[in-house]
Write an enzyme that holds these catalytic residues in place. Structure first.
Site, PDB file in Angstrom:
ATOM      1  N   SER A 181      17.290  -3.038 -19.758  1.00 20.36           N
ATOM      2  CA  SER A 181      15.832  -2.971 -19.808  1.00 20.36           C
ATOM      3  C   SER A 181      15.359  -1.626 -20.327  1.00 20.36           C
ATOM      4  CB  SER A 181      15.243  -3.224 -18.424  1.00 20.36           C
ATOM      5  OG  SER A 181      15.704  -2.250 -17.506  1.00 20.36           O
ATOM      6  N   ARG A 218      10.434   1.238  -4.413  1.00 16.69           N
ATOM      7  CA  ARG A 218      10.882   0.087  -5.209  1.00 16.69           C
ATOM      8  C   ARG A 218      10.907  -1.170  -4.341  1.00 16.69           C
ATOM      9  NH1 ARG A 218      11.659  -3.093  -9.643  1.00 16.69           N
ATOM     10  NH2 ARG A 218      13.744  -3.949  -9.790  1.00 16.69           N
ATOM     11  N   HIS A 230      17.113   6.613 -11.533  1.00 15.22           N
ATOM     12  CA  HIS A 230      16.185   6.481 -10.409  1.00 15.22           C
ATOM     13  C   HIS A 230      15.445   7.791 -10.137  1.00 15.22           C
ATOM     14  CE1 HIS A 230      18.920   3.083  -9.928  1.00 15.22           C
ATOM     15  NE2 HIS A 230      17.903   2.490  -9.338  1.00 15.22           N
ATOM     16  N   ASN A 251      20.398  -5.787   0.587  1.00 10.41           N
ATOM     17  CA  ASN A 251      19.923  -5.275  -0.699  1.00 10.41           C
ATOM     18  C   ASN A 251      19.073  -4.025  -0.510  1.00 10.41           C
ATOM     19  OD1 ASN A 251      19.406  -5.146  -3.478  1.00 10.41           O
ATOM     20  ND2 ASN A 251      17.535  -6.325  -3.272  1.00 10.41           N
ATOM     21  N   LYS A 269       3.875   1.719  -1.247  1.00  9.96           N
ATOM     22  CA  LYS A 269       4.456   1.905  -2.578  1.00  9.96           C
ATOM     23  C   LYS A 269       3.460   2.606  -3.496  1.00  9.96           C
ATOM     24  CE  LYS A 269       5.383  -0.822  -6.736  1.00  9.96           C
ATOM     25  NZ  LYS A 269       6.558  -0.104  -7.262  1.00  9.96           N
ATOM     26  N   GLU A 323      27.409  -6.516  -2.515  1.00 11.46           N
ATOM     27  CA  GLU A 323      26.349  -6.517  -1.512  1.00 11.46           C
ATOM     28  C   GLU A 323      26.631  -7.414  -0.308  1.00 11.46           C
ATOM     29  OE1 GLU A 323      21.860  -7.885  -1.929  1.00 11.46           O
ATOM     30  OE2 GLU A 323      22.382  -6.093  -3.051  1.00 11.46           O
ATOM     31  N   GLU A 347       0.820  -1.217   0.000  1.00  9.87           N
ATOM     32  CA  GLU A 347       0.000   0.000   0.000  1.00  9.87           C
ATOM     33  C   GLU A 347       0.851   1.264   0.000  1.00  9.87           C
ATOM     34  OE1 GLU A 347      -2.515  -3.129   2.204  1.00  9.87           O
ATOM     35  OE2 GLU A 347      -0.395  -2.575   2.016  1.00  9.87           O
ATOM     36  N   GLU A 405      27.145   2.697 -11.665  1.00  6.62           N
ATOM     37  CA  GLU A 405      26.593   3.965 -11.207  1.00  6.62           C
ATOM     38  C   GLU A 405      27.702   4.967 -10.981  1.00  6.62           C
ATOM     39  OE1 GLU A 405      25.971   7.083  -8.567  1.00  6.62           O
ATOM     40  OE2 GLU A 405      27.005   5.310  -7.836  1.00  6.62           O
TER      41      GLU A 405
END
Length: 789
Positions: free
Chosen positions: A451, A533, A713, A119, A18, A623, A16, A684
């Site tokens: 993508s 996200r 982003h 993450n 998001k 990570e 909700e 990045e």
């Protein structure tokens, strides 16, 4: 015996937060409506913990975007570029997180980095030389009072000052010395306000203590907490650590006037030994992190109860059964997994189920300790003790040979790996010459990361196919049309190396997992990655192998539509592991090599199908890097880098291997990245002001590089001049023959219009750079001569 939770997921059962946040960004709902949604989520989170019997329930674990950003915002650490926008309070906050753009103004977002070894991404606060730090406690006091209204005396969570100082970024000439007092005063002012609030503890979270500590670090910690604790009066303060053990400072910590200490017994491999060898004060409370806050397997009650029993043997302190870290890193509840078979489901515990584990462990611990009962007997009687019908078949061991399926062929293939399978020949420089001749690309080749925007239409097509409402032919024909349009668009934009857009993929890890044996999948097990996200990590259930070719058909089709080079797009083994919920019965190295062999098969099939450029994304390489540098290579990088080389060592010299890495700090592992022996790496750079380029030059980085020239982003569109100036800066630090031009990351989450405009400006900037490269180099030489004089 009491129980506690460090933090709880904040996205809501059906994400909700998001959807409400994204509606607010699109101006479809008001600020007041967004706040109402947030309150409903917070209320449900608090009440479910209260009803489960959690004794210490946290507040201030909620955030509209990120807790580190919240802390900076509450201290008025707001860079001037955001203040000049003259927005309301909430929009200024979101501008710092996402950037801002309207008809006349455009401002970049703050940098984003991984939160330690997770993450989750946090927003890196910036302190400018003229920042005037002061406390705004409105959010914090409202959080406490809201919990009080529900009959809860909460534990108030706050990122501690030591961790804040280690993570904040100073952007001017002034540093820590100049802002130490103002920041400390803000903490002290908050402590003063909290004294009058109805809270059980002020929990100061200091995860930075589990990293390597220098003498300067210890001095900083001492200076901070000597001051803070001297002013706490009757306010009870909990020092909460997580993500590892505090071996470098454990003995010293016990000397401070904390009322309680939170220690991690899951990732803290030496925590128990330090408590055993150096003791724990009987007049303090130990919040023992026993329930894993990162993974989704059910708790091994026998192991946990043995630990609790042993802790009681070595200390008389009050023990609180705690999560090892915030439950932010696991999905919310198994109740949403209506399609997951019970044979799988019974082995998992998401956030709600971990609350039940805490309650059950608390009750069982009290039984064992009170009656001095035999553990095995107590576990056998657990059903009757807790009046449950289905409490664990997990008593003796976590897997007990039942959960994880073993594939003898996979085991045999792993056993037959040779050392030469980790080496690609010929060596890099010789390959680079061959690839330049074969590919014949211009200087500063332009490309994207993979993508393209996944529109509502794309998602709907996938949904209809999964629901069986359209057949496979209809589904695939739709994707083919999207790929055809995407290739045509890229040709019109005049990009040099194209991608197929990934319209068939739901996620860069889940999509591959669906084509691998050994994986199972959830329907609603969403976890927050950053802001709005969310990701849905698949679960590694057994030995992993490739069932069938995964991307070859789509890549071959894309390649047939153009005379330009098309990249084959794959996710690397380390990233697939790190973005999955892993098994706990075999090593991460073994799991990663299983994945590497599966992806290696796909790489060789793509090459055989005519793809000359293949990108193997290792977005999450850093990570899971151990937080202690002394463990980096021996416990992680040695095998993680080799797994990537295992994927690529079988390709021809003329096949160009790319990789991509996302938002993380790479400066300190540059040699390891170079050792991956890829031909090109993109990463990045736009949010971090290209600081990584100095590290590349310092380490004589051999791999060609594509530092991201704009931040995907954020919805803002970078101008041609902005990208051109970034490229000029790159060119001053990099070999012009090794510079690629690309965005920061994939474009999946962006809108179509802004994507086209951004890429058009990117191509124009690259062409301008080709035209002016000689003049830029000449200007650089003149500048160097002036400096030397």
């Amino acid at each position: 015996m009491n129980s506690a939770v460090i933090g709880f997921p904040r996205i809501g059962k059906n994400r909700e937060l998001k959807f409400a946040t994204e509606k607010y960004f699109r101006k479809e709902i008001s600020k007041e409506e967004l706040i109402i949604t947030a309150k409903e989520i917070r209320k449900e989170n608090l009440l479910c913990q209260k009803e489960t019997g959690i004794d210490y329930i946290s507040v201030n674990d909620f955030s509209f975007y990120d807790n580190f950003l919240d802390l900076a915002f509450s201290f008025n650490i707001i860079p001037e570029r955001y203040k000049k926008l003259s927005l309301n309070k909430m929009d200024t906050y979101f501008a710092m997180a996402r950037g801002f753009e309207d008809e006349t103004r455009s401002v970049k977002a703050l940098a984003m980095k991984k939160w330690f070894n997770t993450n989750y991404h946090y927003i890196v606060a910036e302190i400018e030389d003229d920042t005037c730090i002061s406390l705004d406690s409105e959010k914090y006091l409202e959080e406490i009072q809201f919990a009080n209204s529900l009959g809860i005396t909460p534990k108030f969570n706050l990122i501690g000052p030591y961790t804040f100082f280690k993570l904040v970024r100073f952007t001017g000439e002034k540093g820590l010395e100049s802002f130490y007092e103002p920041v400390l005063k803000a903490y002290l002012d908050l402590i003063e306000e909290l004294k009058s609030q109805d809270i059980s503890y002020l929990s100061l979270e200091e995860p930075a203590l589990v990293a390597d500590l220098t003498s300067e670090d210890k001095d900083l910690f001492e200076n901070i907490y000597t001051r803070l604790l001297a002013n706490k009066d009757k306010l009870k303060v909990l020092l909460q650590t997580y993500f590892g053990d505090v071996r470098d400072i454990y003995v010293d910590l016990l000397k401070y006037d904390f009322d309680a200490y939170g220690l991690d017994f899951v990732e803290g491999v030496k925590t128990f030994d330090y408590v055993k060898n150096y003791g724990f004060p009987k007049n303090k409370t130990l919040f023992a992190g026993i329930v894993n806050g990162k993974n989704i397997w059910k708790n091994n009650y026998k192991t946990s109860l043995e630990l609790i029993t042993n802790l009681h043997k070595i200390t008389e302190a009050k023990i609180v059964i705690n999560t090892s870290c915030s439950l932010l890193h696991v999905p919310l509840t198994l109740e949403s997994e209506t399609d997951l078979a019970f044979e799988y489901k019974r082995h998992f515990a998401f956030a709600y189920e971990k609350l039940k584990e805490l309650a059950e462990l608390k009750n069982l611990s009290e039984l064992v300790l009170k009656e001095n009962a035999d553990l095995d007997l107590a576990l056998t009687n657990l059903n009757s003790v807790l009046n449950k019908k289905d409490i664990f078949v997990y008593n003796q061991s976590l897997f007990n040979g039942r959960v994880n399926s073993v594939n003898p062929k996979v085991k045999e293939r792993l056993a037959n790996i040779k050392e030469e399978d980790f080496t690609r020949l010929p060596e890099f420089n010789e390959r680079a010459k061959i690839q330049r001749e074969v590919l014949n690309l211009p200087d500063f080749p332009t490309t994207t990361i993979g993508s393209f925007p996944q529109t509502k239409e794309v998602r709907e097509n996938r949904k209809l196919y999964r629901q069986g409402l359209i057949n496979e032919e209809t589904y695939k024909n739709f994707i083919k049309e999207k790929i055809k349009d995407c290739i045509k668009l890229q040709e019109e934009l005049d990009l040099d190396v194209l991608v197929h857009g990934e319209f068939e993929r739901n996620d860069m890890v889940e999509y591959f997992g669906e084509h691998l044996d050994g994986y199972i999948f959830t329907k609603n097990a969403w976890v927050q990655s950053y802001g709005s996200r969310c990701v849905k990590p698949p679960i590694i259930w057994g030995d992993v192998s490739r069932k069938e070719a995964i991307t070859v058909d789509w890549s071959s089709y894309s390649n047939s539509l153009t005379n330009r080079e098309v990249k084959g797009m794959l996710t690397g083994p380390v990233t697939i592991l790190n973005w999955s919920f892993p098994r706990e019965d075999i090593t991460k190295e073994e799991m990663t090599n299983q994945l590497a062999l599966a992806i290696r098969d796909e790489v060789l099939d793509l090459e055989a199908a005519g793809l000359k450029i293949i990108q193997i994304d290792e977005a999450a390489l850093r990570e899971k890097l151990p937080l202690r540098k002394s463990d980096w290579y021996s416990e992680y990088l040695d095998w993680a880098i080799k797994s990537f080389r295992l994927v690529t060592s079988g390709v021809k010299p003329e096949t160009q291997i790319h990789t991509h890495m996302c938002y993380s700090e790479f400066n300190d592992i540059i040699p390891a990245i170079d050792a991956m022996d890829a031909d090109v790496i993109s990463f990045e750079a736009s949010r971090s002001d290209l600081v990584i380029l100095d590290a590349l030059r310092k380490n004589n980085f051999k791999t060609a590089v594509g530092p991201g020239v704009y931040d995907i982003h954020s919805p803002r569109v970078p101008s041609t001049d902005e990208i051109f100036n970034a490229l000029k800066k790159m060119l001053s630090k990099l070999d012009s023959k090794k510079l690629w031009v690309n965005p920061d990351c994939g474009l999946k989450t962006r809108g179509e219009k802004e994507t086209v405009e951004s890429l058009r400006n990117l191509v124009a900037a690259a062409k301008l750079l080709r035209e002016t490269e000689g003049q830029i180099a000449e200007d650089g030489q003149k500048s160097s001569k002036v400096k030397s004089v």
